[in-house]
Design an enzyme around this catalytic site. Structure first.
Site, short mmCIF file in Angstrom:
data_model
loop_
_atom_site.label_atom_id
_atom_site.label_comp_id
_atom_site.label_asym_id
_atom_site.label_seq_id
_atom_site.Cartn_x
_atom_site.Cartn_y
_atom_site.Cartn_z
N ASP A 1 0.82 -1.21 0.00
CA ASP A 1 0.00 0.00 0.00
C ASP A 1 0.86 1.26 0.00
O ASP A 1 1.93 1.31 0.61
CB ASP A 1 -0.89 -0.04 1.25
N GLU B 1 1.43 -0.32 -4.95
CA GLU B 1 0.44 0.70 -5.28
C GLU B 1 1.14 2.04 -5.53
O GLU B 1 1.65 2.67 -4.60
CB GLU B 1 -0.58 0.88 -4.15
#
Length: 512
Positions: free
Chosen positions: A212, A248
């Site tokens: 993330d 990401e």
């Protein structure tokens, strides 16, 4: 010696691009906010039999529990420790799920939140998914442990301590993202604690990580963390296998931080994919399907072997993250199925399918005021199980797009045509297209406002094939349309623009 070290490093990083899927499986599914017990069952009863290669799971680490708003989905992205207890289940349930999924050849990929801890306004107490004490006010997370020394506040030079300018690389990587306490990942101690968390999951049997918020971490820091990680568990993976890493990084262009800065360490999420495909499918800005003839790198996207692609994800289906209104989701079911079908038929990138839940949308001035709503849950905030209806769809608010016949059958299509080139492209100079994948599969899409009525060269061997969009092969029978391919490889197609699913797909294993 230097050349040997460089070669060794290149070998490690290139290995991190490999998802290690088994049995010729080529796609994964994000079972967003599912409980571990339900994922274990889904691996055994549905994902393995239908050719899915893996599952991306929601963050398993202990998070803050928020009550205003009530248990929002994004509380999962605010860790307070690396204990493996979340609203999806406890550590034993997680371990059982990983084992059961691996035993049927379905990999598990963990959504790893390592850029930050919870928000600065998270307060003090035991309001967390395991009841562990923390103090966001003093940056004290004793269960890790992290203290105020382990955060980046001293390196952020904005007045607010927040990212104020995305054109300032130092701000983006050293300041707080939406008030989240930003970890100092350049510190060896912090790196060691992050690696310890990820290694525990690797040793349990996970195949890799969706990392993330990578845009908010320095590539050198990430590389140092990845380099510390264990090889995958040899109970399920070949000796020396490195964890699959997909990062990401929202890069729609125009900012100094680019996806290419992360290519060397693993794959990267290609957000341009869903944004541009949504625009084409909606026919906005004069876009047409025929323009997809050079889809992928030809549209300014990253190299195929670096890309993790998707039509939508848990962020942008709610208007968060990137790409805005063009994103197609389950709310736009007809166009969405066509877009997913095209993605799974096309060879570009490594594909991920979304599996969602419904919520009551409330648009005010174009923004959904209910975009925070968490998964279907009981009054105490506990996540509900995923019930399976007699028709194999899901109930109780769970959407389960991966169980839609058209999407499931296109996952199988992708497996059947794997390794075959895109060939015999056809278009009508507008919004009707077709292409084959070598001699293994063929797809025809009609996104025009009139019928498609044409004979096309499919590249497939002669015979009768079952269309896997309108139905599927069941023994020697077909529950959907049938397509007759002649000895010359040609077939006649007629697709009304008024059909529920105005596309047809046939492949070698759908031959009757």
């Amino acid at each position: 010696m230097k050349l040997f070290v460089l070669a060794a490093l290149l070998g490690v990083t290139s290995a991190q691009h490999d998802p290690h899927t088994k049995h010729g499986r080529t796609s994964i599914v994000h079972l967003f906010e599912w409980r571990w017990a339900d994922i274990a069952e889904e691996c055994e009863r549905y994902l393995a039999p239908n050719g899915f290669g893996g599952v991306q799971i929601s963050p398993p680490s202990e998070s803050i529990v928020l009550t205003n708003p009530w248990h929002p989905w994004w509380q999962r992205y605010q860790p307070v420790s690396y204990n493996l207890c979340s609203r999806s289940g406890n550590e034993n349930e997680l371990r059982d799920m990983i084992t059961r999924c691996n035993n049927v050849g379905v990999n598990i990929y963990v959504d790893a939140v390592i850029n930050h801890m919870c928000g600065a306004s998270g307060g003090e107490g035991k309001h967390s998914s395991c009841g562990t004490y923390f103090n966001a006010n003093t940056k004290d997370f004793p269960s890790v442990p992290y203290s105020a020394w382990d955060f980046n506040d001293g390196k952020c030079y904005t007045n607010s301590g927040e990212i104020e300018n995305y054109h300032d690389v130092n701000q983006v990587r050293n300041c707080r993202l939406a008030s989240l306490l930003d970890l100092a990942l350049e510190k060896d101690y912090v790196r060691s604690k992050v690696a310890e968390y990820m290694d525990k999951l690797i040793d349990m049997g996970v195949a890799g990580f969706r990392v993330d918020a990578c845009k908010h971490m320095w590539p050198g820091d990430l590389s140092a963390v990845y380099g510390r990680l264990h090889n995958l568990n040899t109970k399920w993976f070949s000796s020396g296998s490195r964890p699959f890493i997909y990062q990401e990084v929202i890069d729609l262009g125009g900012e100094p931080i680019t996806a290419s800065q992360y290519y060397g360490m693993g794959r990267v999420t290609e957000f341009k994919y869903g944004a541009k495909l949504g625009t084409v499918m909606r026919k906005w800005n004069g876009e047409k399907l025929k323009y997809l003839v050079n889809w992928g790198e030809g549209w300014g996207m990253m190299p195929s072997d670096k890309a993790l692609v998707f039509v939508d994800n848990h962020d942008n289906q709610r208007g968060h993250g990137a790409a805005g209104a063009s994103i197609l989701t389950f709310w736009d079911a007809r166009l969405y199925k066509m877009a997913i079908g095209l993605m799974l038929a096309h060879p570009y990138g490594f594909t991920r399918v979304m599996s969602s839940y419904r919520w009551d949308r409330n648009f005010v001035n174009g923004k959904d005021k209910n975009d925070w709503i968490g998964p279907p849950s009981y009054s105490d905030g506990t996540t509900k199980p995923v019930p399976i209806n007699p028709d194999t769809t899901c109930g109780d608010g769970w959407v389960c797009e991966h169980r839609w016949r058209q999407i499931r059958n296109m996952v199988i299509f992708r497996n059947v045509v794997n390794g075959q080139p895109l060939s015999t492209w056809w278009d009508n100079s507008n919004n009707q297209i077709a292409f084959s994948r070598g001699n293994r599969g063929f797809i025809v899409i009609n996104n025009d406002d009139w019928d498609l009525d044409v004979t096309l060269y499919t590249g497939l061997p002669s015979g009768t094939y079952c269309d896997v969009i309108s139905g599927q092969r069941e023994g020697s029978l077909c529950s959907g349309k049938q397509v007759k391919v002649g000895v010359d490889g040609h077939a006649y197609f007629k697709i009304s623009n008024l059909e529920e699913d105005p596309f047809i797909a046939i492949h070698a294993d759908s031959k009757l």
